[in-house]
Design a protein around this motif. Structure first.
Motif, mmCIF file in Angstrom:
data_model
loop_
_atom_site.group_PDB
_atom_site.id
_atom_site.type_symbol
_atom_site.label_atom_id
_atom_site.label_comp_id
_atom_site.label_asym_id
_atom_site.label_seq_id
_atom_site.Cartn_x
_atom_site.Cartn_y
_atom_site.Cartn_z
ATOM 1 N N ALA A 185 22.912 -6.121 11.897
ATOM 2 C CA ALA A 185 22.118 -5.182 12.698
ATOM 3 C C ALA A 185 22.514 -3.744 12.368
ATOM 4 O O ALA A 185 21.651 -2.880 12.196
ATOM 5 C CB ALA A 185 22.310 -5.462 14.186
ATOM 6 N N GLU A 186 23.810 -3.500 12.268
ATOM 7 C CA GLU A 186 24.256 -2.145 11.958
ATOM 8 C C GLU A 186 23.716 -1.676 10.607
ATOM 9 O O GLU A 186 23.298 -0.545 10.452
ATOM 10 C CB GLU A 186 25.790 -2.070 11.961
ATOM 11 C CG GLU A 186 26.355 -1.860 13.363
ATOM 12 C CD GLU A 186 27.759 -2.400 13.529
ATOM 13 O OE1 GLU A 186 28.410 -2.706 12.513
ATOM 14 O OE2 GLU A 186 28.202 -2.518 14.698
ATOM 15 N N ARG A 187 23.724 -2.571 9.643
ATOM 16 C CA ARG A 187 23.272 -2.171 8.297
ATOM 17 C C ARG A 187 21.751 -2.180 8.151
ATOM 18 O O ARG A 187 21.219 -1.634 7.197
ATOM 19 C CB ARG A 187 23.879 -3.097 7.241
ATOM 20 C CG ARG A 187 25.386 -2.949 7.146
ATOM 21 C CD ARG A 187 25.925 -3.678 5.933
ATOM 22 N NE ARG A 187 27.373 -3.822 6.028
ATOM 23 C CZ ARG A 187 28.105 -4.665 5.317
ATOM 24 N NH1 ARG A 187 27.527 -5.447 4.433
ATOM 25 N NH2 ARG A 187 29.412 -4.724 5.472
ATOM 26 N N GLU A 188 21.081 -2.882 9.062
ATOM 27 C CA GLU A 188 19.615 -3.012 9.002
ATOM 28 C C GLU A 188 19.144 -3.392 7.605
ATOM 29 O O GLU A 188 18.252 -2.763 7.040
ATOM 30 C CB GLU A 188 18.948 -1.709 9.469
ATOM 31 C CG GLU A 188 19.294 -1.360 10.919
ATOM 32 C CD GLU A 188 18.448 -0.224 11.473
ATOM 33 O OE1 GLU A 188 17.283 -0.095 11.061
ATOM 34 O OE2 GLU A 188 18.962 0.520 12.327
ATOM 35 N N ASN A 189 19.760 -4.408 7.062
ATOM 36 C CA ASN A 189 19.441 -4.821 5.696
ATOM 37 C C ASN A 189 18.645 -6.131 5.717
ATOM 38 O O ASN A 189 19.171 -7.201 6.012
ATOM 39 C CB ASN A 189 20.762 -4.990 4.925
ATOM 40 C CG ASN A 189 20.551 -5.352 3.479
ATOM 41 O OD1 ASN A 189 19.626 -6.118 3.147
ATOM 42 N ND2 ASN A 189 21.393 -4.837 2.602
#
Ligand SMILES: [Zn+2]
Ligand SMILES: [Zn+2]
Length: 359
Positions: free
Chosen positions: A67-71
């Motif tokens: 989620a943090e990286r939104e990858n």
């Protein structure tokens, strides 16, 4: 003549001792690296938030990171090939840890390990000299020496081949080795990099492989609808596959028949409905969700019980990656698969926090 003999004996012993020490370099290095790798794996299991629990805890951590990286690509690997993503993740964690802690944790372990090995080698040389019955029987000394070290180093029968020993005086050997062993150069300098350390280990001795072995020895069967991973361990499996939380099946490409509309439904609410599904793409006969086990072998072994709680996390993922999911599956979230407006109100932070409640 006695003096000459003495000198010769001393010289031969020095050469012999030095050769032995050099031949021990590689085995010492291997043994020290292996021990360091094991210690590092243990250290990470107590210090690192990601790997200090079981696979479920790691999964929660990975979902936060995703989620943090939104990858999106990483999400797709997580959904379609989770084991690969978990392994890659653990390898990255280890390689980061080793680079970060190289000077404070890795190098001291290696140095300490070398000193410990040197002590044990000297002890073994002492003991071997004591055990030799016939004066200056070097063959016998080598046998005892190798045997004394069998728990410390992996020495093959070939380790000492090519070492010749005429006129070696065993009485000198311990002193020679005490002097020569510290002179053997090991790669403990600043130029010795992380990659060298990890690459010099045998595959199964690597700290990342130790952690993968520890954390990934679980059931990896995925829900046939949403691809959630069964959370049971291999040892205590017995019976059906199960997972506490299922997700929107559109994440896995499920769509409404004869349309290009991806579904936003969740397995656990569907099994309480009167809806039906086609177990395989080519099927013409639908199966009721309530009787999902009739869908075939991959459905029969899953326990999916009705439950209407939903993780905001996956709602946020569907909203955030709507376009990517639509492109990936060449379908849209429309019609019966329209994303409810209230799903869009979740922030990334709320999505991540919802994981804490449920894992
Ligand atoms: Zn499911
Ligand atoms: Zn299972």
């Amino acid at each position: 003549i006695i003096f000459q003999k003495y000198c010769q004996g001393a010289t031969s012993s020095a050469i012999f001792g030095e050769l032995i020490c050099n031949k021990l370099k590689e085995p010492i290095q291997q043994s020290v690296y292996k021990k360091t790798a094991r210690e590092l794996a243990n250290e990470m299991r107590s210090n690192c938030e990601s790997v200090n629990g079981n696979r479920s805890k790691l999964e929660k951590h990975i979902l936060k990171v995703l989620a943090e990286r939104e990858n999106f690509d990483m999400y797709m690997t997580y959904i379609h090939n989770p084991r690969k993503l978990f392994k890659t993740f653990i390898r990255d964690e280890v390689s980061n840890y080793v680079s970060e802690k190289f000077n404070v944790s890795v190098l001291p372990k290696i140095k300490e390990g070398i000193i410990l090995h040197q002590q044990k080698i000297i002890e073994a040389a002492h003991e071997a000299s004591r055990l030799v019955k016939v004066k200056n029987d070097v063959d016998s000394w080598l046998k005892h020496f190798t045997h004394q070290l069998s728990d410390v180093l992996i020495l093959s029968g070939k380790t000492f081949t090519g070492v010749s020993y005429n006129d070696v005086d065993i009485n000198f050997l311990v002193d020679v080795m005490r002097r020569e062993l510290p002179a053997v150069k090991f790669d403990t300098s600043r130029t010795f990099r992380v990659v060298n350390f990890l690459d010099k280990l045998d595959y199964r001795d690597r700290p990342d492989e130790i952690l993968i072995d520890h954390l990934c020895r679980c059931c990896w069967v995925q829900c046939p609808f949403c691809k959630a991973i069964c959370t049971k361990t291999i040892e205590n499996h017995g019976g059906d596959h199960s997972v506490p939380f299922h997700r929107n099946i559109g994440l896995n490409g499920w769509h409404f028949s004869e349309t290009k509309h991806l579904s936003v439904d969740i397995c656990t609410s569907e099994v309480a409905s009167n809806h039906s599904f086609y177990p395989n793409v080519s099927d013409t006969i639908a199966v009721l969700w309530r009787e999902y086990r009739k869908g075939g072998p991959k459905y029969a072994n899953w326990s999916i019980t009705p439950d209407f709680s939903e993780l905001p996390y996956w709602k946020w993922v569907v909203c955030r990656f709507q376009k990517d999911l639509e492109n990936k599956y060449n379908k849209t979230f429309q019609g019966s698969g329209k994303i409810p407006d209230e799903w869009r109100k979740y922030t990334k932070q709320e999505a991540i926090e919802s994981l804490n409640k449920h894992y």
